[in-house]
Design a protein around this motif. Structure first.
Motif, PDB file in Angstrom:
ATOM      1  N   ASN A 274      37.680  28.162  35.543  1.00  0.00           N
ATOM      2  CA  ASN A 274      38.771  29.140  35.550  1.00  0.00           C
ATOM      3  C   ASN A 274      39.472  29.015  34.203  1.00  0.00           C
ATOM      4  OD1 ASN A 274      40.462  31.165  36.395  1.00  0.00           O
ATOM      5  ND2 ASN A 274      41.103  30.121  38.272  1.00  0.00           N
ATOM      6  N   GLN A 330      43.412  48.245  37.783  1.00  0.00           N
ATOM      7  CA  GLN A 330      43.572  47.478  39.015  1.00  0.00           C
ATOM      8  C   GLN A 330      43.006  48.204  40.231  1.00  0.00           C
ATOM      9  OE1 GLN A 330      44.997  44.178  39.323  1.00  0.00           O
ATOM     10  NE2 GLN A 330      44.397  44.376  37.181  1.00  0.00           N
ATOM     11  N   GLU A 335      39.024  42.703  45.020  1.00  0.00           N
ATOM     12  CA  GLU A 335      40.127  41.741  45.112  1.00  0.00           C
ATOM     13  C   GLU A 335      39.844  40.515  44.234  1.00  0.00           C
ATOM     14  OE1 GLU A 335      41.100  40.652  49.079  1.00  0.00           O
ATOM     15  OE2 GLU A 335      42.522  39.089  48.491  1.00  0.00           O
ATOM     16  N   GLN A 336      38.598  40.075  44.221  1.00  0.00           N
ATOM     17  CA  GLN A 336      38.216  38.924  43.406  1.00  0.00           C
ATOM     18  C   GLN A 336      38.449  39.193  41.934  1.00  0.00           C
ATOM     19  OE1 GLN A 336      34.225  36.681  43.820  1.00  0.00           O
ATOM     20  NE2 GLN A 336      33.832  38.170  42.205  1.00  0.00           N
ATOM     21  N   ASP A 337      38.045  40.383  41.471  1.00  0.00           N
ATOM     22  CA  ASP A 337      38.206  40.711  40.065  1.00  0.00           C
ATOM     23  C   ASP A 337      39.675  40.974  39.714  1.00  0.00           C
ATOM     24  OD1 ASP A 337      35.558  40.359  39.599  1.00  0.00           O
ATOM     25  OD2 ASP A 337      35.042  42.489  39.538  1.00  0.00           O
ATOM     26  N   ARG A 338      40.403  41.563  40.636  1.00  0.00           N
ATOM     27  CA  ARG A 338      41.848  41.763  40.387  1.00  0.00           C
ATOM     28  C   ARG A 338      42.527  40.419  40.174  1.00  0.00           C
ATOM     29  NH1 ARG A 338      41.673  45.817  44.356  1.00  0.00           N
ATOM     30  NH2 ARG A 338      42.497  44.419  45.945  1.00  0.00           N
ATOM     31  N   GLU A 339      42.168  39.438  40.981  1.00  0.00           N
ATOM     32  CA  GLU A 339      42.779  38.116  40.840  1.00  0.00           C
ATOM     33  C   GLU A 339      42.412  37.499  39.493  1.00  0.00           C
ATOM     34  OE1 GLU A 339      42.653  33.704  43.001  1.00  0.00           O
ATOM     35  OE2 GLU A 339      41.595  35.401  43.883  1.00  0.00           O
ATOM     36  N   PHE A 340      41.151  37.660  39.091  1.00  0.00           N
ATOM     37  CA  PHE A 340      40.708  37.034  37.843  1.00  0.00           C
ATOM     38  C   PHE A 340      41.377  37.675  36.631  1.00  0.00           C
ATOM     39  CE2 PHE A 340      37.916  36.430  34.201  1.00  0.00           C
ATOM     40  CZ  PHE A 340      37.607  35.085  34.287  1.00  0.00           C
ATOM     41  N   THR A 342      44.252  39.317  36.420  1.00  0.00           N
ATOM     42  CA  THR A 342      45.719  39.383  36.402  1.00  0.00           C
ATOM     43  C   THR A 342      46.292  38.183  35.663  1.00  0.00           C
ATOM     44  OG1 THR A 342      45.792  40.585  38.500  1.00  0.00           O
ATOM     45  CG2 THR A 342      47.801  39.433  37.811  1.00  0.00           C
ATOM     46  N   PRO A 344      49.479  36.031  34.983  1.00  0.00           N
ATOM     47  CA  PRO A 344      50.815  35.807  35.562  1.00  0.00           C
ATOM     48  C   PRO A 344      51.928  36.165  34.583  1.00  0.00           C
ATOM     49  CG  PRO A 344      49.359  33.977  36.084  1.00  0.00           C
ATOM     50  CD  PRO A 344      48.615  34.847  35.108  1.00  0.00           C
TER      51      PRO A 344
END
Length: 373
Positions: A274, A330, A335-340, A342, A344
């Protein structure tokens, strides 16, 4: 991001009045000379969208080679345009051709600093962003995070944001390392790496020592900590594939790597990795679509720039290369790619402004000394 040359050429029908996207019909003039269809028009001559006339050829230089290969086929089919792409490994490959008087290149994926140099030397066409529908897709903070707009004129459209994060092995670390100091952790001797790049490595050292990476105050301290770090490293990596494979093979547990290569390592190679922005900050820049003066097909290039900035096409850049497009995608991602993808809001991200000649020279001198130590 692979940066090896990629060429392609496709036979297409050169017809007039081809059916276009969104039910729009426009004339497609064969050939590529004479200003790119419609006479000697330049992008700022376009006052309504889509352009009524454009040529049937487009010559790109784009180093996102996998996406470019996909785009050549998709854009070419949609608009009956014959598209070629020439990859490159260093921006000076296309910049030297602009300096020599461009007559071949229509569209370039150019890094911010080189865009700024090109604007200052009057190498780029201004773009009519107010009539380009996809300009609305570019998020406001990204529009502001660059120097491609000068004196009220816009010379580029953001293609991708390029983050230089700290990549780490998720099996080794229970949570993301909070500091670049992990790259100076003696307990990780032989399991950490650095990028064989004077600017990137000196800027990491600057942030680690609490200095401004754009205008540091103590070059001696930067050199000192980089020399202290050297015995702890497994290696300096110089090729993107090499850097990624060090994580894939689990030879290292932490080091600088691009977001795109981290994405590929994780989702294509199955590596436990990550990325994060340490508390001291992480650098980022952008690649942008530009249309150089002398382009034989400037109106087709403008049409392509808008097409590439439509959300589904921009999302494809992320899915093939792992880089965050300049437009908000977005809604197009899993969902997996959105998390990656984004970042913070509390990350300290530092825009990679063009370095002064003095800082660039000092970084080069430091890196030469560190490598020789």
């Amino acid at each position: 991001m692979s940066r090896k040359p990629s060429f392609g050429r496709r036979e297409v029908l050169k017809t007039t009045g081809a059916a276009l996207a969104a039910g729009t019909v426009a004339g497609c003039l064969g050939g590529g000379g004479g200003g790119g269809g419609g006479g000697d028009r330049v992008p700022m001559d376009i006052t309504e969208w889509p352009p009524e006339d454009f040529s049937s050829n487009l010559n790109m230089m784009n180093w996102y080679d996998s996406w470019a290969e996909w785009a050549m086929e998709e854009f070419g089919n949609e608009y009956d345009v014959e598209v070629t792409n020439e990859g490159f490994s260093s921006p000076d490959q296309w910049y030297s051709r602009l300096q020599a008087g461009n007559t071949e290149i229509d569209n370039i994926a150019a890094t911010t600093n080189w865009v700024e140099r090109s604007i200052n030397n009057d190498f780029l066409h201004e773009l009519p962003v107010d009539v380009m529908p996809a300009w609305q897709n570019v998020t406001e903070n990204i529009k502001e995070a660059s120097s491609y707009q000068q004196d009220g004129s816009t010379y580029a459209i953001p293609e991708a944001l390029v983050l230089y994060p700290l990549t780490y092995n998720t099996d080794h670390f229970d949570s993301a390392p909070e500091s670049w100091g992990v790259l100076w952790d003696e307990s990780l001797e032989g399991e950490i790496m650095m990028w064989d790049n004077s600017t990137v490595s000196c800027q990491i050292a600057a942030m680690y020592t609490g200095q401004d990476p754009i205008s540091p105050s103590d070059f001696g301290e930067i050199e000192e900590v980089l020399k202290q770090q050297k015995p702890l490293l497994r290696t300096y990596w110089g090729d993107y594939e090499q850097g990624m494979q060090l994580f894939v093979n689990e030879d290292v547990v932490a080091g600088p790597l691009t977001m795109g290569r981290t994405y590929t390592a994780r989702f294509s190679e199955g590596a436990p990795v990550n990325y994060t922005a340490p508390s001291e900050g992480a650098m980022f820049t952008s690649d942008l679509f530009v249309i150089p003066k002398g382009a034989p097909n400037p109106i087709t290039s403008l049409l392509f720039t808008n097409w590439a900035s439509e959300k589904p096409n921009a999302a494809q850049l992320f899915e093939t290369m792992g880089y965050k497009p300049g437009v908000d995608i977005q809604s197009e991602l899993s969902e997996q790619d959105r998390e990656f993808t984004t970042w913070p809001s509390d990350w300290n991200l530092v825009f990679s402004e063009t370095l002064s000649d003095d800082v660039r020279s000092r970084y080069d001198e430091i890196w030469t000394a560190v490598k020789a130590a």
